[in-house]
Design a protein around this motif. Structure first.
Motif, PDB file in Angstrom:
ATOM      1  N   THR A  43     -26.921  33.730 -15.576  1.00  0.00           N
ATOM      2  CA  THR A  43     -28.351  32.986 -15.820  1.00  0.00           C
ATOM      3  C   THR A  43     -29.298  32.799 -14.651  1.00  0.00           C
ATOM      4  O   THR A  43     -30.416  32.935 -14.965  1.00  0.00           O
ATOM      5  CB  THR A  43     -27.644  31.513 -16.094  1.00  0.00           C
ATOM      6  N   PHE A  44     -28.788  32.733 -13.328  1.00  0.00           N
ATOM      7  CA  PHE A  44     -29.566  33.125 -12.279  1.00  0.00           C
ATOM      8  C   PHE A  44     -30.242  34.425 -11.980  1.00  0.00           C
ATOM      9  O   PHE A  44     -31.366  34.425 -11.970  1.00  0.00           O
ATOM     10  CB  PHE A  44     -28.954  32.792 -11.073  1.00  0.00           C
ATOM     11  N   ASP A  45     -29.535  35.454 -12.389  1.00  0.00           N
ATOM     12  CA  ASP A  45     -30.055  36.572 -12.378  1.00  0.00           C
ATOM     13  C   ASP A  45     -31.181  36.796 -13.330  1.00  0.00           C
ATOM     14  O   ASP A  45     -32.198  37.549 -13.160  1.00  0.00           O
ATOM     15  CB  ASP A  45     -28.990  37.715 -12.758  1.00  0.00           C
ATOM     16  N   ASP A  46     -30.938  36.456 -14.658  1.00  0.00           N
ATOM     17  CA  ASP A  46     -31.874  36.498 -15.756  1.00  0.00           C
ATOM     18  C   ASP A  46     -33.173  35.492 -15.095  1.00  0.00           C
ATOM     19  O   ASP A  46     -34.371  36.230 -15.627  1.00  0.00           O
ATOM     20  CB  ASP A  46     -31.246  35.901 -16.950  1.00  0.00           C
ATOM     21  N   ARG A  47     -32.911  34.579 -14.797  1.00  0.00           N
ATOM     22  CA  ARG A  47     -34.111  33.752 -14.421  1.00  0.00           C
ATOM     23  C   ARG A  47     -34.993  34.202 -13.264  1.00  0.00           C
ATOM     24  O   ARG A  47     -36.025  34.547 -13.269  1.00  0.00           O
ATOM     25  CB  ARG A  47     -33.543  32.303 -13.910  1.00  0.00           C
ATOM     26  N   GLU A  48     -33.963  34.834 -12.182  1.00  0.00           N
ATOM     27  CA  GLU A  48     -34.846  35.601 -11.274  1.00  0.00           C
ATOM     28  C   GLU A  48     -35.717  36.756 -11.657  1.00  0.00           C
ATOM     29  O   GLU A  48     -36.861  36.930 -11.314  1.00  0.00           O
ATOM     30  CB  GLU A  48     -33.837  36.175 -10.439  1.00  0.00           C
ATOM     31  N   ARG A  49     -35.136  37.675 -12.727  1.00  0.00           N
ATOM     32  CA  ARG A  49     -35.907  38.814 -13.459  1.00  0.00           C
ATOM     33  C   ARG A  49     -37.111  38.198 -14.203  1.00  0.00           C
ATOM     34  O   ARG A  49     -38.015  38.943 -14.162  1.00  0.00           O
ATOM     35  CB  ARG A  49     -34.916  39.482 -14.300  1.00  0.00           C
ATOM     36  N   ALA A  50     -37.048  37.234 -14.737  1.00  0.00           N
ATOM     37  CA  ALA A  50     -38.194  36.633 -15.758  1.00  0.00           C
ATOM     38  C   ALA A  50     -39.058  36.179 -14.673  1.00  0.00           C
ATOM     39  O   ALA A  50     -40.458  36.453 -14.859  1.00  0.00           O
ATOM     40  CB  ALA A  50     -37.486  35.410 -16.343  1.00  0.00           C
ATOM     41  N   PHE A  51     -38.919  35.624 -13.346  1.00  0.00           N
ATOM     42  CA  PHE A  51     -39.968  34.910 -12.520  1.00  0.00           C
ATOM     43  C   PHE A  51     -40.507  36.454 -11.672  1.00  0.00           C
ATOM     44  O   PHE A  51     -41.780  36.403 -11.766  1.00  0.00           O
ATOM     45  CB  PHE A  51     -39.086  34.044 -11.355  1.00  0.00           C
ATOM     46  N   GLU A  52     -39.739  37.356 -11.627  1.00  0.00           N
ATOM     47  CA  GLU A  52     -40.369  38.688 -11.182  1.00  0.00           C
ATOM     48  C   GLU A  52     -41.262  39.084 -11.913  1.00  0.00           C
ATOM     49  O   GLU A  52     -42.187  39.892 -11.715  1.00  0.00           O
ATOM     50  CB  GLU A  52     -39.160  39.614 -10.584  1.00  0.00           C
ATOM     51  N   LYS A  62     -43.001  37.788 -14.523  1.00  0.00           N
ATOM     52  CA  LYS A  62     -44.194  36.917 -14.607  1.00  0.00           C
ATOM     53  C   LYS A  62     -44.994  37.159 -13.481  1.00  0.00           C
ATOM     54  O   LYS A  62     -46.154  37.159 -13.432  1.00  0.00           O
ATOM     55  CB  LYS A  62     -43.631  35.431 -14.521  1.00  0.00           C
ATOM     56  N   PHE A  63     -44.582  37.126 -12.268  1.00  0.00           N
ATOM     57  CA  PHE A  63     -45.133  37.435 -11.111  1.00  0.00           C
ATOM     58  C   PHE A  63     -46.100  38.892 -11.242  1.00  0.00           C
ATOM     59  O   PHE A  63     -47.217  38.972 -10.961  1.00  0.00           O
ATOM     60  CB  PHE A  63     -44.592  37.567  -9.780  1.00  0.00           C
ATOM     61  N   ALA A  64     -45.277  39.759 -11.638  1.00  0.00           N
ATOM     62  CA  ALA A  64     -46.029  41.157 -11.652  1.00  0.00           C
ATOM     63  C   ALA A  64     -46.899  41.198 -12.661  1.00  0.00           C
ATOM     64  O   ALA A  64     -48.097  41.831 -12.488  1.00  0.00           O
ATOM     65  CB  ALA A  64     -44.738  42.084 -12.289  1.00  0.00           C
ATOM     66  N   ARG A  65     -46.764  40.457 -14.015  1.00  0.00           N
ATOM     67  CA  ARG A  65     -47.920  40.428 -14.958  1.00  0.00           C
ATOM     68  C   ARG A  65     -49.207  39.510 -14.310  1.00  0.00           C
ATOM     69  O   ARG A  65     -50.387  40.039 -14.303  1.00  0.00           O
ATOM     70  CB  ARG A  65     -47.429  39.461 -16.133  1.00  0.00           C
ATOM     71  N   GLU A  66     -48.841  38.574 -13.533  1.00  0.00           N
ATOM     72  CA  GLU A  66     -50.029  37.808 -13.069  1.00  0.00           C
ATOM     73  C   GLU A  66     -50.798  38.597 -11.832  1.00  0.00           C
ATOM     74  O   GLU A  66     -51.953  38.627 -11.852  1.00  0.00           O
ATOM     75  CB  GLU A  66     -49.449  36.592 -12.363  1.00  0.00           C
ATOM     76  N   GLU A  67     -50.179  39.399 -11.230  1.00  0.00           N
ATOM     77  CA  GLU A  67     -50.780  40.025 -10.070  1.00  0.00           C
ATOM     78  C   GLU A  67     -51.538  41.350 -10.929  1.00  0.00           C
ATOM     79  O   GLU A  67     -52.585  41.507 -10.352  1.00  0.00           O
ATOM     80  CB  GLU A  67     -49.751  40.899  -9.069  1.00  0.00           C
ATOM     81  N   GLU A  68     -51.048  42.006 -11.852  1.00  0.00           N
ATOM     82  CA  GLU A  68     -51.711  43.107 -12.514  1.00  0.00           C
ATOM     83  C   GLU A  68     -53.071  42.418 -13.182  1.00  0.00           C
ATOM     84  O   GLU A  68     -54.113  43.026 -13.328  1.00  0.00           O
ATOM     85  CB  GLU A  68     -50.793  43.800 -13.723  1.00  0.00           C
ATOM     86  N   MET A  69     -52.869  41.354 -13.799  1.00  0.00           N
ATOM     87  CA  MET A  69     -53.952  40.676 -14.315  1.00  0.00           C
ATOM     88  C   MET A  69     -55.093  40.107 -13.387  1.00  0.00           C
ATOM     89  O   MET A  69     -56.284  40.617 -13.709  1.00  0.00           O
ATOM     90  CB  MET A  69     -53.528  39.258 -15.157  1.00  0.00           C
ATOM     91  N   ALA A  70     -54.500  39.576 -12.284  1.00  0.00           N
ATOM     92  CA  ALA A  70     -55.542  39.593 -11.014  1.00  0.00           C
ATOM     93  C   ALA A  70     -56.271  40.776 -10.742  1.00  0.00           C
ATOM     94  O   ALA A  70     -57.464  40.720 -10.508  1.00  0.00           O
ATOM     95  CB  ALA A  70     -54.992  38.775 -10.116  1.00  0.00           C
ATOM     96  N   PHE A  71     -55.606  42.086 -10.591  1.00  0.00           N
ATOM     97  CA  PHE A  71     -56.220  43.091 -10.279  1.00  0.00           C
ATOM     98  C   PHE A  71     -57.248  43.566 -11.177  1.00  0.00           C
ATOM     99  O   PHE A  71     -58.424  43.962 -10.851  1.00  0.00           O
ATOM    100  CB  PHE A  71     -55.201  44.353  -9.908  1.00  0.00           C
TER     101      PHE A  71
END
Length: 107
Positions: free
Chosen positions: A3-12, A14-23
């Motif tokens: 559950t923690f691993d899944d949550r960590e992957r989800a946050f990563e 999300k972060f990658a999508r937000e950074e790509e969008m900002a770029f």
């Protein structure tokens, strides 16, 4: 722990999508800014597209927006357009809002 691993992957992810969008928003803002400046310099449509690409490329010279502002002020002044740093920065802010709007509509 899965559950923690899944949550960590989800946050990563999300972060990658937000950074790509900002770029993408940043690049679109610079393109719009280049087209704005090209219109002020009365460039042809072909020259305008090439100039917009050059403005996007200019942003990779250094961190921040100073390289873009410096390029635009220099090019506008060289073309005989009466403009200053403040007008270019205002256009930069306006184009950032427009770029965000365009990206949201595209989704």
């Amino acid at each position: 722990m899965t559950t923690f691993d899944d949550r960590e992957r989800a946050f990563e992810a999300k972060f990658a999508r937000e950074e790509e969008m900002a770029f993408r928003v940043h690049a679109r803002r610079n393109r719009l800014l280049g087209l704005w400046a090209a219109e002020k310099m009365k460039l042809t449509p072909e020259e305008s597209e090439a100039y917009a690409k050059a403005v996007v490329q200019a942003d990779f010279e250094e961190a921040g927006d100073e390289d873009v502002v410096r390029k635009l002020v220099g090019d506008l002044t060289a073309a005989g357009v009466d403009t200053g740093d403040a007008e270019v920065r205002k256009a930069l802010d306006d184009m950032a809002v427009e770029a965000r709007r365009q990206m949201i509509e595209a989704q």
